[in-house]
Write a protein that holds these residues in place. Structure first.
Motif, PDB file in Angstrom:
ATOM      1  N   ARG A  82       0.845  -1.185   0.000  1.00 54.90           N
ATOM      2  CA  ARG A  82       0.000   0.000   0.000  1.00 54.90           C
ATOM      3  C   ARG A  82       0.884   1.240   0.000  1.00 54.90           C
ATOM      4  NH1 ARG A  82      -4.779  -1.331   4.442  1.00 54.90           N
ATOM      5  NH2 ARG A  82      -5.784  -3.027   3.280  1.00 54.90           N
ATOM      6  N   PRO A  83       0.444   2.329  -0.606  1.00 50.94           N
ATOM      7  CA  PRO A  83       1.265   3.540  -0.679  1.00 50.94           C
ATOM      8  C   PRO A  83       1.356   4.247   0.662  1.00 50.94           C
ATOM      9  CG  PRO A  83      -0.892   3.962  -1.609  1.00 50.94           C
ATOM     10  CD  PRO A  83      -0.836   2.481  -1.323  1.00 50.94           C
ATOM     11  N   GLU A  84       2.353   5.098   0.801  1.00 50.69           N
ATOM     12  CA  GLU A  84       2.511   5.901   2.005  1.00 50.69           C
ATOM     13  C   GLU A  84       1.271   6.755   2.226  1.00 50.69           C
ATOM     14  OE1 GLU A  84       5.422   9.459   3.695  1.00 50.69           O
ATOM     15  OE2 GLU A  84       6.123   8.131   2.090  1.00 50.69           O
ATOM     16  N   GLY A  85       0.806   6.818   3.472  1.00 51.23           N
ATOM     17  CA  GLY A  85      -0.375   7.605   3.816  1.00 51.23           C
ATOM     18  C   GLY A  85      -1.689   6.861   3.700  1.00 51.23           C
ATOM     19  N   ASP A  86      -1.626   5.581   3.298  1.00 48.31           N
ATOM     20  CA  ASP A  86      -2.862   4.827   3.079  1.00 48.31           C
ATOM     21  C   ASP A  86      -3.653   4.638   4.375  1.00 48.31           C
ATOM     22  OD1 ASP A  86      -4.366   2.804   1.111  1.00 48.31           O
ATOM     23  OD2 ASP A  86      -4.127   1.789   3.044  1.00 48.31           O
ATOM     24  N   SER A  87      -2.982   4.271   5.462  1.00 52.38           N
ATOM     25  CA  SER A  87      -3.712   4.007   6.714  1.00 52.38           C
ATOM     26  C   SER A  87      -4.336   5.282   7.265  1.00 52.38           C
ATOM     27  CB  SER A  87      -2.783   3.375   7.756  1.00 52.38           C
ATOM     28  OG  SER A  87      -1.822   4.301   8.221  1.00 52.38           O
ATOM     29  N   LEU A  88      -3.650   6.419   7.106  1.00 56.20           N
ATOM     30  CA  LEU A  88      -4.209   7.676   7.593  1.00 56.20           C
ATOM     31  C   LEU A  88      -5.460   8.049   6.803  1.00 56.20           C
ATOM     32  CD1 LEU A  88      -3.689   9.948   9.651  1.00 56.20           C
ATOM     33  CD2 LEU A  88      -2.505  11.178   7.828  1.00 56.20           C
ATOM     34  N   ALA A  89      -5.431   7.820   5.489  1.00 58.10           N
ATOM     35  CA  ALA A  89      -6.598   8.129   4.665  1.00 58.10           C
ATOM     36  C   ALA A  89      -7.780   7.228   5.010  1.00 58.10           C
ATOM     37  CB  ALA A  89      -6.242   7.976   3.191  1.00 58.10           C
ATOM     38  N   ARG A  90      -7.504   5.959   5.307  1.00 60.85           N
ATOM     39  CA  ARG A  90      -8.580   5.017   5.594  1.00 60.85           C
ATOM     40  C   ARG A  90      -9.188   5.210   6.987  1.00 60.85           C
ATOM     41  NH1 ARG A  90      -8.597   0.161   2.350  1.00 60.85           N
ATOM     42  NH2 ARG A  90      -6.945   0.223   0.780  1.00 60.85           N
ATOM     43  N   TYR A  91      -8.342   5.531   7.970  1.00 64.59           N
ATOM     44  CA  TYR A  91      -8.802   5.464   9.352  1.00 64.59           C
ATOM     45  C   TYR A  91      -8.605   6.756  10.151  1.00 64.59           C
ATOM     46  CZ  TYR A  91      -7.923   0.639   7.882  1.00 64.59           C
ATOM     47  OH  TYR A  91      -7.881  -0.542   7.181  1.00 64.59           O
ATOM     48  N   GLY A  92      -7.912   7.757   9.597  1.00 64.07           N
ATOM     49  CA  GLY A  92      -7.502   8.899  10.400  1.00 64.07           C
ATOM     50  C   GLY A  92      -8.326  10.156  10.259  1.00 64.07           C
ATOM     51  N   TYR A  93      -9.484  10.089   9.629  1.00 60.68           N
ATOM     52  CA  TYR A  93     -10.293  11.287   9.416  1.00 60.68           C
ATOM     53  C   TYR A  93     -11.697  11.134   9.997  1.00 60.68           C
ATOM     54  CZ  TYR A  93      -6.604  12.961   6.376  1.00 60.68           C
ATOM     55  OH  TYR A  93      -5.385  13.398   5.890  1.00 60.68           O
ATOM     56  N   ASN A  94     -11.797  10.448  11.140  1.00 56.70           N
ATOM     57  CA  ASN A  94     -13.086  10.218  11.798  1.00 56.70           C
ATOM     58  C   ASN A  94     -14.057   9.442  10.920  1.00 56.70           C
ATOM     59  OD1 ASN A  94     -12.403  11.655  14.194  1.00 56.70           O
ATOM     60  ND2 ASN A  94     -12.776  13.566  13.120  1.00 56.70           N
TER      61      ASN A  94
END
Length: 218
Positions: free
Chosen positions: A60-72
């Protein structure tokens, strides 16, 4: 990885360490590893398995987990399979912004300044089941009141200079310093400039076992 980022290596998960900056002529990197290995070993639950190749494949690309789970928000069919947060990297830039906004518009706690805990967005619990992690801001001219807790806490200085009283001793600290407040020792902070501290402890374990105790002195 950037200074001040909080990064998780979940239990039983392949992970590699590397520094792309060195390969491109940059400087070495130093980071602080906070581990629960002593506790895990004490209950005989430690396991490890090496990856069969020198490096694991990146899927997965860098920043993928933040996009999936980090925006409420969470992927619509996401079901937690572990008690560890699905976010890989909690960027310091976002944490710093939250602390700054709360300093401007919120109340300053007389013991902790402004202190936030990292959470698992899927459960609302701690980001890791065995360790609690925190970031706090102590305003310029902060004269904190003394407190003590049973969870021994490791502190890492992200920004600023100040002093901390631990027990009957007082220490000065500067950025990148690391210090420990042992269990049930008085802790008291003073600053002449703005300070940001990262810290972690075994608070989730003590809470689950009904052992956590803390006292705030007037």
């Amino acid at each position: 990885m950037h200074p001040g980022d909080f990064i998780i290596t979940p239990s039983w998960t392949w992970h590699d360490h590397g520094n792309m900056a060195v390969a491109n002529g940059g400087e070495p990197v130093v980071w602080l590893d906070g581990l629960d290995i002593p506790f895990i070993r004490s209950i005989g639950a430690g396991f490890a398995e090496p990856y069969p190749d020198p490096e694991q494949p990146i899927t997965r690309p860098e920043g993928d987990s933040l996009a999936r789970y980090g925006y409420n928000m969470l992927p619509v069919r996401y079901q937690p399979t572990t008690m560890t947060s699905p976010i890989f990297n909690y960027p310091y830039s976002r944490t710093r912004e939250a602390l700054e906004r709360l300093q401007t518009h919120g109340e300053i706690d007389e013991w902790d300044g402004i202190k936030l805990r990292y959470i698992n967005p899927a459960t609302g619990g701690y980001a890791m089941p065995t360790m609690a992690t925190f970031m706090q801001l102590l305003p310029k001219g902060f004269r904190g009141k003394a407190y003590r807790t049973t969870d021994a806490t490791v502190f890492s200085v992200v920004e600023g200079n100040g002093t901390v009283r631990i027990g009957d001793q007082t220490f000065s600290f500067t950025p990148r310093d690391v210090f420990v407040a042992p269990s049930w020792q008085l802790v008291q902070f003073e600053t002449d400039e703005e300070v940001v501290l990262f810290s972690y402890s075994d608070r989730p374990i003590q809470t689950a076992l009904g052992l956590l105790r803390e006292e705030r002195l007037a």
